[in-house]
Design a protein around this motif. Structure first.
Motif, PDB file in Angstrom:
ATOM      1  N   UNK A  59      18.083 -47.463 -13.521  1.00 48.35           N
ATOM      2  CA  UNK A  59      18.228 -46.091 -12.260  1.00 48.35           C
ATOM      3  C   UNK A  59      15.924 -46.165 -12.421  1.00 48.35           C
TER       4      UNK A  59
ATOM      5  N   UNK B 195      25.268 -37.765  -3.029  1.00 55.38           N
ATOM      6  CA  UNK B 195      24.962 -38.293  -4.478  1.00 55.38           C
ATOM      7  C   UNK B 195      24.893 -39.783  -4.737  1.00 55.38           C
TER       8      UNK B 195
ATOM      9  N   UNK C 259      25.862 -35.246 -12.632  1.00 54.72           N
ATOM     10  CA  UNK C 259      25.082 -34.067 -13.258  1.00 54.72           C
ATOM     11  C   UNK C 259      25.801 -33.577 -14.369  1.00 54.72           C
TER      12      UNK C 259
ATOM     13  N   UNK D 272      13.393 -35.027  -9.773  1.00 55.03           N
ATOM     14  CA  UNK D 272      14.657 -35.654  -9.367  1.00 55.03           C
ATOM     15  C   UNK D 272      15.865 -34.641  -9.851  1.00 55.03           C
ATOM     16  N   UNK D 273      15.887 -34.134 -10.740  1.00 55.04           N
ATOM     17  CA  UNK D 273      17.003 -34.168 -11.078  1.00 55.04           C
ATOM     18  C   UNK D 273      17.518 -32.315  -9.933  1.00 55.04           C
TER      19      UNK D 273
ATOM     20  N   UNK E  35      13.372 -39.322  -1.548  1.00 50.95           N
ATOM     21  CA  UNK E  35      13.294 -40.858  -2.558  1.00 50.95           C
ATOM     22  C   UNK E  35      12.967 -41.715  -2.892  1.00 50.95           C
TER      23      UNK E  35
ATOM     24  N   UNK F 191      18.827 -34.321  -6.424  1.00 52.35           N
ATOM     25  CA  UNK F 191      20.104 -34.041  -6.779  1.00 52.35           C
ATOM     26  C   UNK F 191      21.078 -33.053  -7.084  1.00 52.35           C
TER      27      UNK F 191
ATOM     28  N   UNK G 174      25.540 -39.664 -15.064  1.00 47.15           N
ATOM     29  CA  UNK G 174      24.203 -38.502 -14.803  1.00 47.15           C
ATOM     30  C   UNK G 174      23.849 -38.568 -13.944  1.00 47.15           C
ATOM     31  N   UNK G 175      24.241 -39.742 -12.591  1.00 43.58           N
ATOM     32  CA  UNK G 175      22.861 -39.445 -10.985  1.00 43.58           C
ATOM     33  C   UNK G 175      24.520 -38.333 -10.458  1.00 43.58           C
TER      34      UNK G 175
ATOM     35  N   UNK H 171      13.282 -43.727 -12.597  1.00 41.12           N
ATOM     36  CA  UNK H 171      12.982 -42.924 -13.939  1.00 41.12           C
ATOM     37  C   UNK H 171      12.990 -41.021 -12.933  1.00 41.12           C
ATOM     38  N   UNK H 172      13.447 -40.931 -14.107  1.00 43.99           N
ATOM     39  CA  UNK H 172      13.453 -39.054 -13.441  1.00 43.99           C
ATOM     40  C   UNK H 172      15.155 -39.440 -12.972  1.00 43.99           C
ATOM     41  N   UNK H 173      16.063 -40.140 -13.025  1.00 41.93           N
ATOM     42  CA  UNK H 173      17.211 -39.540 -12.345  1.00 41.93           C
ATOM     43  C   UNK H 173      18.293 -39.128 -13.696  1.00 41.93           C
ATOM     44  N   UNK H 174      19.659 -38.349 -13.851  1.00 41.21           N
ATOM     45  CA  UNK H 174      19.958 -38.095 -14.401  1.00 41.21           C
ATOM     46  C   UNK H 174      20.664 -39.032 -15.608  1.00 41.21           C
ATOM     47  N   UNK H 175      20.743 -39.097 -16.741  1.00 43.52           N
ATOM     48  CA  UNK H 175      21.853 -40.553 -17.199  1.00 43.52           C
ATOM     49  C   UNK H 175      22.347 -39.709 -18.363  1.00 43.52           C
ATOM     50  N   UNK H 176      24.053 -39.444 -18.347  1.00 42.77           N
ATOM     51  CA  UNK H 176      24.768 -38.766 -19.184  1.00 42.77           C
ATOM     52  C   UNK H 176      25.402 -39.409 -21.067  1.00 42.77           C
TER      53      UNK H 176
END
Lengths: 157, 173
Positions: free
Chosen positions: A6, B129, B45, B117-118, B167, B121, B41-42, A8-13
Motif C-alpha cells: 500500500x 474508500x 479507518x 492521506x488519512x 491521491x 480518506x 485499515x484503509x 505510504x500514509x494509508x492507514x493500517x489496522x
C-alpha cells in the motif's frame, strides 16, 4: 508474498495476538476461547505463561513436565508428560504474545496483549484434539481454561 | 516468521490447513493478516481492527471451502473489503455525507494532501474508500470494483475522479 503493498500514509489496522487467537480458534471446532484481564504488564504475564520448562507445567493442570526439544525462530517443539504418564510431542509457534501448539491428541493455545494502564488481556483455548482434525473435543474446554487462568492469577499475585 | 513463510507455497499451506493441520492454519493466518490489516485499515479507518478480526474469522472458518488455494489473496481481498465496508458503515460518525465532503477534498498539488492521506480518506464514504483502494492500489477495473461493492459504475466513475487524481499526486510525489 503475492499481496499488494500500500502507498505510504494509508492507514493500517493492527491485529493484536488476542484477536488472532480468536480468529484462529473460530476455525477449530470446539475451541472455546476464555479471556481474563490481569493487573500486570505484558512481559511479566507472558513470561509466566510460556516458561515451558518452568511455570508452564504448573499452569496446565494435566502436565507434570515439559521439555523444549527444538526452537528455531518462532517455531518450537516440546515434549510434555501428563499426570497419568501419557506423553505428547507438541509442535507449533511461540512468539511474543502468541503461542499455538498441537500434537496428534492435544491443542494448546494462548495469547496476550496490552490492555492499557499496565494491564494485560490473556486469552486461552485448548484441549483434547480430535486426531488429525482441526477440532477439540468440546468437553470442559472453558472450565480448564478458567482453572489455568486462576492459577496464572495466583502466580502473578 | 515472515522470512520463513515467504519460502513456503501459500497453496501448500492452505491444503495442509484444509487437511486439519492447525499449525498450518496458524501460518495461513500469519500470511494474510498484514494484507487484511492494510485493506481494513484503509476502508474502515478507526473500525479497522474490528473489521480485520471479523475478516480473519470469516477467512479461517471458510478456508475449508476454498477450491483454488492459489487464489487465496483475491479471495481474502473480497472478504476484507466487504467486512471493512460493513464495519465502517455501521460507525456512521466516522464519515460525513460525501456530497459535502468531496467538495472539500484538497486540490491536486495541495501540500497538505501528501502528508494527510488519512484525513482525505475520512472525508469519503466507506464504499468510495473501497473503490479507490481497489481501483488505484490493487488495479481493479472500475467495473470489477463497482461489482464487488454493488455500486453503479457510472456513479463510481464520476464521484471518484477528483479523489483519485488527488491521491495519484500524493503517491507520485
Amino acid at each position: 508474498m503475492s499481496d499488494t503493498e500500500q502507498p505510504q500514509g494509508w492507514p493500517t489496522a493492527e491485529v493484536d495476538p488476542v484477536r488472532r487467537l480468536r480468529a484462529l480458534a473460530g476455525a477449530v471446532s470446539g475451541a472455546a476461547v476464555t479471556e481474563r484481564v490481569y493487573d500486570a504488564p505484558l512481559d511479566v504475564v507472558w513470561g509466566v505463561l510460556v516458561d515451558f520448562e518452568g511455570s508452564f507445567a504448573d499452569l496446565q493442570a494435566d502436565l507434570t513436565e515439559v521439555r523444549v526439544l527444538d526452537r528455531t525462530g518462532d517455531r518450537v517443539e516440546v515434549a510434555a508428560k501428563g499426570r497419568l504418564g501419557q506423553r505428547a510431542r507438541l509442535r507449533g509457534v511461540a512468539r511474543d504474545g502468541f503461542c499455538w501448539l498441537q500434537s496428534r491428541f492435544l491443542i494448546m493455545a494462548m495469547a496476550a496483549t496490552e490492555e492499557g494502564d499496565g494491564r494485560t488481556r490473556v486469552a486461552l483455548t485448548g484441549g483434547v484434539r480430535v486426531p488429525g482434525r482441526a477440532a477439540i473435543v468440546p468437553v470442559g474446554v472453558r472450565r480448564e481454561s478458567r482453572r489455568t487462568l486462576d492459577r496464572l492469577g495466583e502466580m502473578l499475585a | 516468521m515472515a522470512d520463513q513463510l515467504e519460502q513456503v507455497d501459500p497453496g501448500e499451506l492452505v491444503r495442509a490447513a484444509q487437511r486439519g493441520d492447525t499449525v498450518a492454519l496458524c501460518d495461513v493466518l500469519d500470511l494474510v493478516t498484514p494484507y487484511v490489516g492494510r485493506v481494513c485499515g484503509a476502508i474502515a479507518l478507526d473500525s479497522g481492527p474490528d473489521a480485520a478480526q471479523e475478516t480473519l474469522m470469516v477467512v479461517m472458518r471458510s478456508l475449508g471451502g476454498l477450491r483454488e488455494p492459489a487464489a487465496l489473496f483475491g479471495w481474502v481481498r473480497a472478504i476484507a473489503v466487504r467486512e471493512a465496508v460493513r464495519y465502517a458503515e455501521r460507525d456512521r460518525r466516522a464519515w460525513p455525507l460525501e456530497e459535502h465532503t468531496l467538495a472539500r477534498l484538497p486540490a491536486p498539488g495541495d501540500p497538505e494532501l501528501i502528508s494527510d492521506v488519512h484525513d482525505v480518506l475520512t472525508r469519503l464514504t466507506p464504499r468510495l474508500r473501497a473503490v479507490l483502494l481497489l481501483r488505484d492500489v490493487h488495479g481493479y477495473s472500475e467495473e470489477d470494483a463497482a461489482a464487488l461493492l454493488d455500486l453503479p459504475v457510472g456513479t463510481v466513475k464520476s464521484r471518484l475522479h477528483r479523489a483519485r487524481e488527488s491521491f495519484r499526486k500524493a503517491w507520485q510525489s
